[in-house]
Design a protein around this motif. Structure first.
Motif, mmCIF file in Angstrom:
data_model
loop_
_atom_site.group_PDB
_atom_site.id
_atom_site.type_symbol
_atom_site.label_atom_id
_atom_site.label_comp_id
_atom_site.label_asym_id
_atom_site.label_seq_id
_atom_site.Cartn_x
_atom_site.Cartn_y
_atom_site.Cartn_z
ATOM 1 N N ALA A 210 -56.441 -21.040 5.388
ATOM 2 C CA ALA A 210 -56.905 -22.242 4.683
ATOM 3 C C ALA A 210 -58.179 -22.784 5.312
ATOM 4 O O ALA A 210 -59.106 -23.224 4.609
ATOM 5 C CB ALA A 210 -55.805 -23.301 4.692
ATOM 6 N N ALA A 211 -58.271 -22.758 6.654
ATOM 7 C CA ALA A 211 -59.477 -23.242 7.319
ATOM 8 C C ALA A 211 -60.679 -22.366 7.000
ATOM 9 O O ALA A 211 -61.793 -22.867 6.778
ATOM 10 C CB ALA A 211 -59.242 -23.300 8.829
ATOM 11 N N VAL A 212 -60.463 -21.036 6.952
ATOM 12 C CA VAL A 212 -61.558 -20.120 6.606
ATOM 13 C C VAL A 212 -62.023 -20.352 5.179
ATOM 14 O O VAL A 212 -63.234 -20.370 4.888
ATOM 15 C CB VAL A 212 -61.110 -18.662 6.807
ATOM 16 C CG1 VAL A 212 -62.158 -17.695 6.261
ATOM 17 C CG2 VAL A 212 -60.864 -18.381 8.288
ATOM 18 N N GLN A 213 -61.070 -20.561 4.260
ATOM 19 C CA GLN A 213 -61.429 -20.810 2.870
ATOM 20 C C GLN A 213 -62.211 -22.102 2.716
ATOM 21 O O GLN A 213 -63.202 -22.171 1.980
ATOM 22 C CB GLN A 213 -60.166 -20.851 2.019
ATOM 23 C CG GLN A 213 -60.439 -21.004 0.529
ATOM 24 C CD GLN A 213 -59.161 -21.004 -0.283
ATOM 25 O OE1 GLN A 213 -58.065 -20.960 0.270
ATOM 26 N NE2 GLN A 213 -59.302 -21.070 -1.604
ATOM 27 N N ILE A 214 -61.796 -23.151 3.414
ATOM 28 C CA ILE A 214 -62.523 -24.428 3.350
ATOM 29 C C ILE A 214 -63.934 -24.260 3.917
ATOM 30 O O ILE A 214 -64.916 -24.790 3.378
ATOM 31 C CB ILE A 214 -61.742 -25.515 4.102
ATOM 32 C CG1 ILE A 214 -60.429 -25.831 3.372
ATOM 33 C CG2 ILE A 214 -62.582 -26.775 4.251
ATOM 34 C CD1 ILE A 214 -59.536 -26.790 4.118
ATOM 35 N N GLY A 215 -64.038 -23.497 5.016
ATOM 36 C CA GLY A 215 -65.357 -23.258 5.594
ATOM 37 C C GLY A 215 -66.275 -22.495 4.658
ATOM 38 O O GLY A 215 -67.471 -22.804 4.544
ATOM 39 N N GLN A 216 -65.738 -21.494 3.968
ATOM 40 C CA GLN A 216 -66.540 -20.736 3.016
ATOM 41 C C GLN A 216 -66.990 -21.607 1.843
ATOM 42 O O GLN A 216 -68.140 -21.511 1.402
ATOM 43 C CB GLN A 216 -65.739 -19.536 2.516
ATOM 44 C CG GLN A 216 -65.501 -18.468 3.574
ATOM 45 C CD GLN A 216 -64.610 -17.347 3.078
ATOM 46 O OE1 GLN A 216 -64.007 -17.445 2.006
ATOM 47 N NE2 GLN A 216 -64.515 -16.271 3.854
ATOM 48 N N GLN A 217 -66.090 -22.455 1.353
ATOM 49 C CA GLN A 217 -66.473 -23.363 0.269
ATOM 50 C C GLN A 217 -67.539 -24.347 0.719
ATOM 51 O O GLN A 217 -68.471 -24.667 -0.033
ATOM 52 C CB GLN A 217 -65.236 -24.112 -0.234
ATOM 53 C CG GLN A 217 -64.213 -23.225 -0.915
ATOM 54 C CD GLN A 217 -62.964 -23.985 -1.308
ATOM 55 O OE1 GLN A 217 -62.812 -25.163 -0.966
ATOM 56 N NE2 GLN A 217 -62.057 -23.324 -2.018
ATOM 57 N N TRP A 218 -67.447 -24.804 1.946
ATOM 58 C CA TRP A 218 -68.419 -25.751 2.467
ATOM 59 C C TRP A 218 -69.787 -25.100 2.609
ATOM 60 O O TRP A 218 -70.809 -25.685 2.268
ATOM 61 C CB TRP A 218 -67.921 -26.291 3.812
ATOM 62 C CG TRP A 218 -68.832 -27.320 4.424
ATOM 63 C CD1 TRP A 218 -69.091 -28.564 3.949
ATOM 64 C CD2 TRP A 218 -69.606 -27.169 5.604
ATOM 65 N NE1 TRP A 218 -69.958 -29.217 4.786
ATOM 66 C CE2 TRP A 218 -70.304 -28.382 5.809
ATOM 67 C CE3 TRP A 218 -69.760 -26.146 6.535
ATOM 68 C CZ2 TRP A 218 -71.151 -28.577 6.877
ATOM 69 C CZ3 TRP A 218 -70.617 -26.339 7.605
ATOM 70 C CH2 TRP A 218 -71.299 -27.545 7.765
ATOM 71 N N ARG A 219 -69.821 -23.839 3.107
ATOM 72 C CA ARG A 219 -71.074 -23.127 3.248
ATOM 73 C C ARG A 219 -71.683 -22.818 1.867
ATOM 74 O O ARG A 219 -72.900 -22.862 1.687
ATOM 75 C CB ARG A 219 -70.858 -21.823 4.016
ATOM 76 C CG ARG A 219 -70.677 -22.032 5.519
ATOM 77 C CD ARG A 219 -70.919 -20.744 6.277
ATOM 78 N NE ARG A 219 -70.020 -19.685 5.824
ATOM 79 C CZ ARG A 219 -68.849 -19.404 6.370
ATOM 80 N NH1 ARG A 219 -68.439 -20.138 7.430
ATOM 81 N NH2 ARG A 219 -68.096 -18.430 5.927
ATOM 82 N N ALA A 220 -70.833 -22.516 0.877
ATOM 83 C CA ALA A 220 -71.333 -22.246 -0.483
ATOM 84 C C ALA A 220 -71.976 -23.496 -1.076
ATOM 85 O O ALA A 220 -73.022 -23.412 -1.742
ATOM 86 C CB ALA A 220 -70.203 -21.740 -1.357
ATOM 87 N N LYS A 221 -71.373 -24.642 -0.842
ATOM 88 C CA LYS A 221 -71.942 -25.887 -1.355
ATOM 89 C C LYS A 221 -73.285 -26.189 -0.695
ATOM 90 O O LYS A 221 -74.223 -26.654 -1.350
ATOM 91 C CB LYS A 221 -70.968 -27.039 -1.129
ATOM 92 C CG LYS A 221 -69.739 -26.980 -2.017
ATOM 93 C CD LYS A 221 -68.821 -28.175 -1.760
ATOM 94 C CE LYS A 221 -67.604 -28.126 -2.670
ATOM 95 N NZ LYS A 221 -66.686 -29.280 -2.437
ATOM 96 N N LEU A 222 -73.388 -25.916 0.615
ATOM 97 C CA LEU A 222 -74.658 -26.153 1.298
ATOM 98 C C LEU A 222 -75.728 -25.196 0.784
ATOM 99 O O LEU A 222 -76.912 -25.572 0.673
ATOM 100 C CB LEU A 222 -74.463 -25.982 2.808
ATOM 101 C CG LEU A 222 -73.645 -27.050 3.530
ATOM 102 C CD1 LEU A 222 -73.515 -26.730 5.004
ATOM 103 C CD2 LEU A 222 -74.271 -28.431 3.340
ATOM 104 N N ALA A 223 -75.328 -23.944 0.506
ATOM 105 C CA ALA A 223 -76.310 -22.970 0.018
ATOM 106 C C ALA A 223 -76.813 -23.306 -1.377
ATOM 107 O O ALA A 223 -77.973 -23.038 -1.728
ATOM 108 C CB ALA A 223 -75.707 -21.568 0.036
ATOM 109 N N ASN A 224 -75.918 -23.880 -2.183
ATOM 110 C CA ASN A 224 -76.293 -24.215 -3.570
ATOM 111 C C ASN A 224 -77.008 -25.556 -3.689
ATOM 112 O O ASN A 224 -77.485 -25.904 -4.755
ATOM 113 C CB ASN A 224 -75.058 -24.224 -4.473
ATOM 114 C CG ASN A 224 -74.437 -22.840 -4.598
ATOM 115 O OD1 ASN A 224 -75.159 -21.830 -4.524
ATOM 116 N ND2 ASN A 224 -73.122 -22.794 -4.784
ATOM 117 N N GLY A 225 -76.986 -26.259 -2.627
ATOM 118 C CA GLY A 225 -77.592 -27.496 -2.871
ATOM 119 C C GLY A 225 -78.104 -28.413 -2.051
ATOM 120 O O GLY A 225 -78.670 -29.354 -2.378
#
Length: 225
Positions: A210-225
């Motif tokens: 769950a922590a890895v998934q949250i981290g990946q989502q957070w990095r994706a949001k930073l990359a998109n915006g």
């Protein structure tokens, strides 16, 4: 490794601090220490038996149904009451109380429980509110522990219950009524940190994905915006 860290953390956190506490701990007889440690084998075995009961009931019921926690807790309480009555002669012997004196002893205890003043002169201040609160908290604790056994198993329950040691020690530092306020040493902080690290290591398979998934989502949001 996580279990070992939890055990070491409990030992360090509960180790007495201060010269007076250390001196008192040094005079503890090894026999009584061994008896106290051995007594924890019974609740540990009870937790394992409860886990097997829940698993066997789930297999028998099928369809995702599980055995009701309150049913198991009621049977456990009934068994405890039965064994308490059966062991009354042994308890009286250890207490130095003869069986003919038992009715008067129980009457004095009942008077104290109801907030009266028994003939023995015991301090019964706080009764019956404090005993009722203790019973309510104890029932809620047992039910919560039963839910944990059913959902997570005996090992996870035992490790979770080990957190009660530093929490209990921490509670004695608060200005609670009828309790002497204690002071904590640095060993408590080190032991608590080691205990929490052990719990995190043991449950890494639960929280790590769950922590890895949250981290990946957070990095994706930073990359998109």
């Amino acid at each position: 490794l996580g279990v070992l860290a939890v055990l070491c953390g409990v030992a360090v956190a509960s180790w007495p601090s201060g010269s007076s506490a250390a001196a008192a701990a040094a005079h503890v007889e090894p026999l009584y220490l061994f008896v106290t440690i051995s007594s924890f084998a019974f609740p540990a075995l009870a937790t394992i038996v409860k886990e097997r009961i829940f698993k066997d009931a789930a297999n028998r019921l099928g369809g995702g149904q599980q055995l009701d926690v309150l049913v198991v807790n009621a049977y456990c309480s009934t068994a405890q009451a039965a064994f308490l009555l059966l062991l009354l002669p042994v308890t009286c012997k250890l207490k130095g109380l003869s069986l003919p004196e038992l009715p008067a002893y129980l009457k004095a205890g009942t008077d104290c429980l109801m907030g009266g003043s028994p003939l023995c002169g015991a301090d019964c201040s706080g009764a019956p509110l404090l005993p009722v609160l203790y019973i309510c908290v104890n029932v809620a604790f047992n039910v919560a522990a039963m839910y944990l056994v059913r959902s997570s198993g005996a090992v996870a329950t035992a490790l979770t219950m080990s957190c009660l040691v530093p929490i209990t020690v921490l509670a004695f530092t608060l200005p609670l009524p009828f309790l002497q306020q204690a002071h904590l040493g640095p060993g408590f902080m080190y032991g608590t940190g080691l205990l929490m690290a052990g719990l995190l290591m043991f449950n890494a398979r639960v929280w790590m994905p769950a922590a890895v998934q949250i981290g990946q989502q957070w990095r994706a949001k930073l990359a998109n915006g």
